[in-house]
Enzyme design. Structure first.
Site: not given
Ligand code: BGC
Length: 767
Positions: A357-358, A488, A601-602
């Site tokens: 999804w990035d 996550e 986490k984000q």
């Molecule tokens: C992130 C995800 C991301 C993936 C790839 C993960 O560490 O939590 O949001 O899609 O990395 O970049």
């Protein structure tokens, strides 16, 4: 955090020999041209720490999933970007000694990536065990003009000896992925040939049966004079080389110019592959190194013309932003809608080079504002092409009626991630893909994308949301259970605010699109209704019911939306009180402890506030920011950029700057201790967003470009460039003024510091 890269406005420089950090430099100075790429490995043999990596776009291997306990619906495989042929290799032997920096005394060493011109330079002086000293100069690039080819110029000077120098250029397909699940090699040889001065190997990937031809052609010079040679030909399984030797006198320099080609069966039929690869290679060879490089540099100048950002008074920040822009432009050039942007691009194996999804959430804005419209459109087409697979993916999980669940990780539309919490539960990605359609149209005003492409994708995604929610008798609302949000560090939660909001928004937007289609594309709409068996009345009324009755967890006392149900049961302790020894928690803590903690986490709830900022006043955004940011550990590279933008929006300039630095130099300073695996390419789109949307206040709203630039105290000034509907603007800011220059022939409507303007062609606005 490491600090061995020299700060420079246009270059990434390592000016000492750091074998312990070689893999970091190999990642940082990777080269790519959209069609292929590779790490900054040495051409000559190196027995020290190295991760060999050459990658060909779109070629992957479905490595069978490894899990302890198989559950129904698990993806069969985890797709791997393939480590392709090592075509850069040139082994050097001086007399009887192999040149290998790991066994030499390195007297000086310099490696640099020139981001302005897109090439890699390395020079060193090394003393061999016998005492012989050589000076080596190497230069390499992957052409962005002739994108099947690359070229290397490699010179060895005999500093204090006269002897035979053996030069052995080769192509080696007998390579492995470091991350293979079953220690398997993924390539089988199809055919090969080698003759004096050239050689080719065609190999096939197991299971996916891609063919790739990799080849080389070279010439030799002594002190600039071309040499005739008669090479010994060497071949074994998946390997060819030419062994040539030159007698040099002390002070003489022998140079090899080696040209390489990589062509996959994605671009021509398997029968023609070798013949076409030869044609591309011979064309490059005939052009010659200097001419190829000249054209390559000119093409880079064009890219910089539309995408450069200049920061005055801070070389570290300047290098950081250019590095991000350079790597994005190396990774994705946008001509081919079958390609996409892997989180590591062409710089490493981790994350499989697959699409996440990035792309939609973090990369699309960069391409929208700095590249021709077609490039962003191709990113959207990529998902449209995968619609049938997204429907299959949803069917596997029990959804019906054309509901589409796009994969969290994919190469060809199929889900290929093997972690359950991510694969099944991180369904917010579906919303990101829907939102990208909206964003593309809001930016470009190109409504033609809706019919049929955008509409079909939105219909599939909306059908998914409509089935994924359930009515809760208890709450008398629609709820969404068992999901993972972008954070996550929480799995299998109920009512993740961000996911619920995206679902509600998608349904609303799709309803609007249905109305638009009826009004503007009546005939096509009727066809599509039939094709998709779309019962408009029934389905839209269900959507409306969900839109009106969606549940969002909310805390009345704090007046904030909660990340998920029961979030406030957690002990809320800001990261400032947790002690540095606990960071990063993903390396220091058990998973159990992470899941129970409040640490994020984000951006998760804040991801929604960023996307839907127009629905909130600044105080509301500030309230949410002040609650969530202090408990966010930013352990995803995708995190700081969203916080950068929101901090700027609420006027917290210091925080905006802090977050910006963290994203811009993430890899250059190896903040997360993982640059050796490859670069965080998709988060680089986030860095660009952080800069332009954060400091520039840049948005597209109501058919106008909105700008609210401010300058961080630490800088003297900055400027950035953006495209908007045919216009091309440069925005320059210093501590006392902002200048917006329309450098194109197309007028542009703007809102700057809340005031509307129309900037005519070539006009300048000074504020
Ligand atoms: C992130 C995800 C991301 C993936 C790839 C993960 O560490 O939590 O949001 O899609 O990395 O970049």
């Amino acid at each position: 955090m490491k600090n061995f890269i020299i700060h420079d406005n246009w270059k990434v420089i390592e000016d000492q020999y750091h074998p312990e950090w070689n893999e970091i430099s190999e990642s940082l100075m990777s080269l790519g041209n959209g069609r292929m790429g590779g790490r900054a490995n040495f051409e000559e043999k190196f027995s020290g720490k190295t991760l060999q990596g050459n990658y060909v776009a779109g070629v992957y291997y479905p490595d069978k999933t490894r899990v302890g306990w198989w559950k129904n619906g698990y993806p069969e495989y985890f797709a791997k970007v393939l480590n392709g042929a090592n075509w850069i290799g040139i082994d050097i032997t001086i007399g009887e000694e192999e040149l290998d920096l790991a066994t030499c005394e390195v007297l000086d060493f310099h490696r640099e990536l020139d981001m302005k011109e897109g090439h890699l330079v390395r020079r060193f002086t090394a003393k061999l065990p016998s005492g012989k000293i050589v000076e080596v100069n190497a230069q390499r690039f992957l052409s962005i003009v002739d994108s099947e080819t690359g070229a290397i110029r490699y010179s060895v000077k005999a500093v204090n000896f006269s002897d035979k120098i053996v030069i052995k250029p080769y192509v080696d397909f007998d390579v492995m992925n470091k991350d293979t699940n079953y220690d398997e090699k993924f390539w089988d040889e199809v055919e090969k040939e080698v003759s004096n001065g050239e050689g080719f190997i065609t190999a096939e990937t197991r299971k996916t049966l891609f063919h790739v031809t990799s080849g080389m052609k070279f010439q030799l010079f002594v002190d600039g004079a071309k040499q005739e040679f008669s090479a010994d030909l060497e071949e074994r399984l998946k390997y060819i080389s030419n062994i040539t030797s030159v007698d040099v006198k002390e002070g003489q320099t022998v140079t090899i110019e080696k040209f390489g080609v990589n062509l996959s069966s994605e671009y021509t039929s398997k029968e023609n592959l070798l013949a076409e690869a030869k044609q591309f290679l011979y064309k490059a060879f005939d052009k010659g190194f200097d001419q190829m490089l000249k054209e390559h540099i000119a093409a880079w100048a064009v890219k910089w013309e539309t995408s450069d950002i200049v920061i005055e008074g801070d070389a570290a920040a300047q290098q950081g932003i250019r590095f991000n822009i350079f790597q994005l432009n190396q990774t994705y050039t946008g001509e081919d809608p079958r390609l996409n942007i892997g989180p590591k691009g062409f710089t490493g194996e981790k994350y499989g080079g697959s699409t996440y999804w990035d792309t939609e959430a973090y990369c699309l804005p960069f391409y929208l504002a700095t590249a021709p419209e077609e490039i962003s459109k191709n990113l959207l087409h990529y998902r449209h092409k995968h619609l049938a697979r997204a429907i299959e993916n949803a069917e596997k999980l029990g959804f019906t009626n054309g509901a589409a669940l796009y994969p969290m990780v994919t190469m060809n539309g199929e889900e290929c991630h093997n972690e359950w919490e991510i694969t099944f539960e991180e369904i917010h990605r579906n919303g990101a893909i829907a939102y990208a359609i909206y964003e593309y149209i809001r930016y470009t005003n190109d409504h033609t994308y809706l019919a049929p492409y955008g509409f079909e994708v939105l219909l599939g995604i909306s059908r998914f949301w409509a089935q994924r929610v359930n009515w809760s008798e208890y709450r008398k609302k629609y709820v969404m259970l068992g999901v993972t949000g972008p954070n996550e560090y929480e799995n299998n939660v109920d009512n993740n605010y961000h996911t619920n909001r995206l679902a509600q928004w998608t349904l609303q937007y799709t309803k609007e699109v249905v109305d638009y289609m009826k009004e503007h594309y009546g005939e096509m709409y009727a066809e599509l209704k039939e094709k998709w068996n779309f019962n408009e009345e029934e389905e839209v009324s269900k959507w409306s019911d969900i839109i009106d009755n969606m549940y969002f967890p909310y805390d009345e006392e704090r007046k904030i939306f909660l990340q998920q149900d029961n979030f406030l049961n957690k002990a809320i302790i800001p990261t400032s009180e947790m002690g540095e020894e606990n960071r990063p928690i993903n390396q220091k803590w058990s998973w159990d402890r992470i899941l129970r903690s409040c640490y994020i986490k984000q951006a998760d709830t804040l991801q929604s506030l960023y996307l839907f900022e127009d629905d909130f006043d600044v105080e509301t955004i500030e309230r949410h920011f002040n609650f969530y940011e202090p408990i966010t550990v930013h352990e995803s590279s995708l995190s700081p950029c969203i916080h950068n933008i929101l901090a700027a929006k609420i006027g917290n300039k210091e925080k905006a700057y802090e977050m910006y630095l963290r994203t811009a130099r993430l890899d250059l300073d190896d903040y997360n201790n993982d640059t050796e695996d490859g670069l965080h390419i998709t988060s680089m789109g986030g860095t660009w967003m952080g800069f332009v949307m954060g400091f520039g206040g840049f948005r597209a709203r109501n058919n106008r470009l909105v700008l609210n630039p401010f300058l961080p105290e630490e800088w003297k000034g900055y400027s950035f460039k953006v495209n908007f509907r045919g216009a091309h603007l440069q925005v320059k800011t210093t501590h006392d003024h902002t200048i917006i220059e329309n450098i194109s022939d197309v007028a542009c409507d703007l809102v700057v510091f809340d005031k509307e303007y129309t900037l005519e062609a070539k006009q300048t606005l000074e504020l």
